[in-house]
Scaffold this active site. Structure first.
Site, PDB file in Angstrom:
ATOM      1  N   LYS A  79      39.713  35.719  25.213  1.00  0.00           N
ATOM      2  CA  LYS A  79      38.449  35.044  25.862  1.00  0.00           C
ATOM      3  C   LYS A  79      37.443  36.263  26.221  1.00  0.00           C
ATOM      4  O   LYS A  79      37.658  37.313  26.345  1.00  0.00           O
ATOM      5  CB  LYS A  79      39.110  34.826  27.150  1.00  0.00           C
ATOM      6  N   SER A 154      38.132  27.490  32.836  1.00  0.00           N
ATOM      7  CA  SER A 154      37.118  28.126  32.062  1.00  0.00           C
ATOM      8  C   SER A 154      37.344  28.827  30.705  1.00  0.00           C
ATOM      9  O   SER A 154      36.680  28.848  29.910  1.00  0.00           O
ATOM     10  CB  SER A 154      36.583  29.229  32.907  1.00  0.00           C
ATOM     11  N   SER A 178      42.150  28.096  35.234  1.00  0.00           N
ATOM     12  CA  SER A 178      41.433  28.053  34.184  1.00  0.00           C
ATOM     13  C   SER A 178      42.120  28.385  32.966  1.00  0.00           C
ATOM     14  O   SER A 178      41.788  28.129  31.833  1.00  0.00           O
ATOM     15  CB  SER A 178      40.420  29.094  34.131  1.00  0.00           C
TER      16      SER A 178
END
Length: 485
Positions: A79, A154, A178
């Site tokens: 990420k 996210s 997330s």
């Protein structure tokens, strides 16, 4: 089946037997990215040159019978709020468009020591603020099961890259769901470890008392293998817990006979779609047939979790994001005449709407005259929520419920309605406020989209979560389904 869709143990055995090379795995990953990522849009930055050089080195190690660990040679994604040395890290924000870190996050070092391959950096909601990946300032990641739908957020890029077969695993971060929400929406396995189990050093902070890095994979066993490599005490992180690191995959075959499961009535009540509840009840029947028992319980303060979370996380974000001012790093908009104007211009142009919204909310909650009424009150509610979990988990081995109240929604459907968007995390947020570990595993389909089952346990008891999740997974076929792009 693509080699990237096989289990870690299967690929590891082929590497040991010299049936395949690491360079072939890397080729397969980049070929798949070239094939589907124009639709999925999971990656922001590729690490192709370094990945191929690393693969060549590992191929030489195979020739010399020097294979170390289950992640050896496996391609993964990271990420884009986890810093990577000499590889662009943007947090999906225009403000960090040109940011090249000079060091690696602790979790990245852990993956390097395990000899895995970093394929590239994955898209996300800007600064991890969002539940749909629509807040990225670069592009909207799409759900591989239906590219008209969101992948969740996210960590949407992290979940979508695994679901699309672009990488074998990925790392995400979980502040209020997330990792787990995108895992549920994309039909993969996502673990949010106990707060402090995994180092936050090198994770760009959103809300420091809530953020936690965790893995996303296709199976429970593979997930446990990744956590094994990134967990542990870190002297560079003052919130890192100095506790024993168990073998997370040791009890996977133990089964669930005799285990007591709690099912909060708040997690299967109003707001949760009936078909989602049905899938959870079906999962409980599977676990019951394996010897577990379950009872309905109450987590009474969960109804206040969303309000408390957005006050606390926004307050911490307000403080954490004050460093992004165009002075030390990031993109500076310096056509202004003085320092204050430069701050304003840089932050106004660099931050997206959702980030600005949360900074303003957090600054308000921390301001003189409002601190006691909002921030302090939210902290008191957080304490009550933690007490609810402590009480239930003192009597039961795990808590089980749905990960999200609905399946993935359509792109653009909720982006203009922040309150509805925030409510998508209603079942995951309490876990972060309490600091306990939780996993999402696939438990069926509704509207031809994946549904996630959430399993929660006591602090630092990820082993029991994996044990229950693996037992359920082995009794079903849901994890074997794959998105057909």
């Amino acid at each position: 089946m693509s080699i990237l869709e096989e289990s870690f143990s299967s690929v590891h055995k082929k590497l040991e037997n010299k049936e395949i090379k690491v360079s072939e795995l890397v080729d397969a990953s980049y070929n798949r990215i070239n094939e589907v990522d124009d639709k999925v849009k999971a990656f922001l930055t590729l690490n192709e040159e370094q990945a191929r050089a690393h693969a060549k080195t590992l191929d030489e190690a195979i020739a010399e019978d020097r294979i170390n660990g289950m992640l050896f040679g496996l391609p993964g994604g990271i990420k884009d709020n986890i810093v990577t040395k000499n590889l662009r890290t943007t947090c999906a924000s225009q403000l960090l468009d040109n940011f090249i870190p000079v060091y690696d996050a602790t979790v990245v070092e852990g993956l390097q020591q395990a000899s895995s391959i970093n394929i590239g950096k994955l898209n996300m909601d800007e600064f991890a603020m969002g539940s749909s990946n629509e807040n990225s300032s670069y592009k909207v990641t799409r759900n591989p099961w239906d590219i008209d739908r969101v992948p969740g957020g996210s960590s949407g890029g992290s979940a979508a890259s695994v679901a699309a077969g672009e990488v074998m695993f990925s790392l995400g971060s979980d502040t209020g769901g997330s990792i787990r929400e995108p895992a549920a929406y994309c039909g993969v396995v996502g673990m949010k470890p106990t707060y402090g189990r995994v180092s936050r050093f090198g994770l760009v902070a959103f809300a420091s008392s809530l953020d936690q890095v965790g893995p996303l994979t296709r199976t429970v066993e593979d997930n446990a293998r990744v956590l094994q490599e990134i967990a542990g005490h870190c002297e560079k992180d003052s919130t890192s817990a100095d506790v024993e690191l168990p073998d997370f995959s040791a009890d996977l075959q133990k089964g669930v006979k005799g285990l007591k499961i709690a099912v909060p009535k708040e997690y299967i009540g109003e707001g949760v779609k009936p078909e989602i509840k049905d899938k959870v009840m079906d999962a409980l029947k599977v676990l019951e047939s394996q010897g577990a028992t379950w009872e309905e319980v109450s987590l009474p303060h969960s109804k206040y979790a969303v309000a408390a979370y957005y006050l606390l996380s926004s307050s911490e974000a307000s403080a954490n994001l004050s460093r992004f001012d165009g002075v030390r790093f990031g993109v500076r908009h310096d056509s202004s005449q003085n320092l204050i104007e430069m701050y304003k211009e840089t932050r106004s142009k660099g931050f997206g709407d959702e980030v600005k919204r949360r900074i303003m909310l957090g600054t308000f909650a921390l301001s003189s005259g409002y601190y006691d009424a909002y921030y302090k009150k939210a902290q008191q509610v957080r304490h009550l929520i933690k007490n609810d979990f402590d009480d239930v988990l003192s009597k039961y081995d795990v808590i089980i419920g749905p990960t999200a109240p609905t399946v993935a929604f359509k792109v653009g459907e909720q982006i203009d309605d922040p309150l509805t968007m925030y409510a998508n995390d209603i079942l995951t947020i309490p876990v972060n406020l309490a600091g306990v570990p939780a996993i999402s595993v696939p438990c069926g389909f509704s509207e031809n989209m994946p549904v996630g089952l959430q399993i929660i346990a006591s602090p630092f008891d990820e082993k029991t979560i994996y044990q229950v999740a693996h037992s359920y997974e082995q009794a079903t076929e849901h994890h074997k389904a794959k998105a057909e792009l």
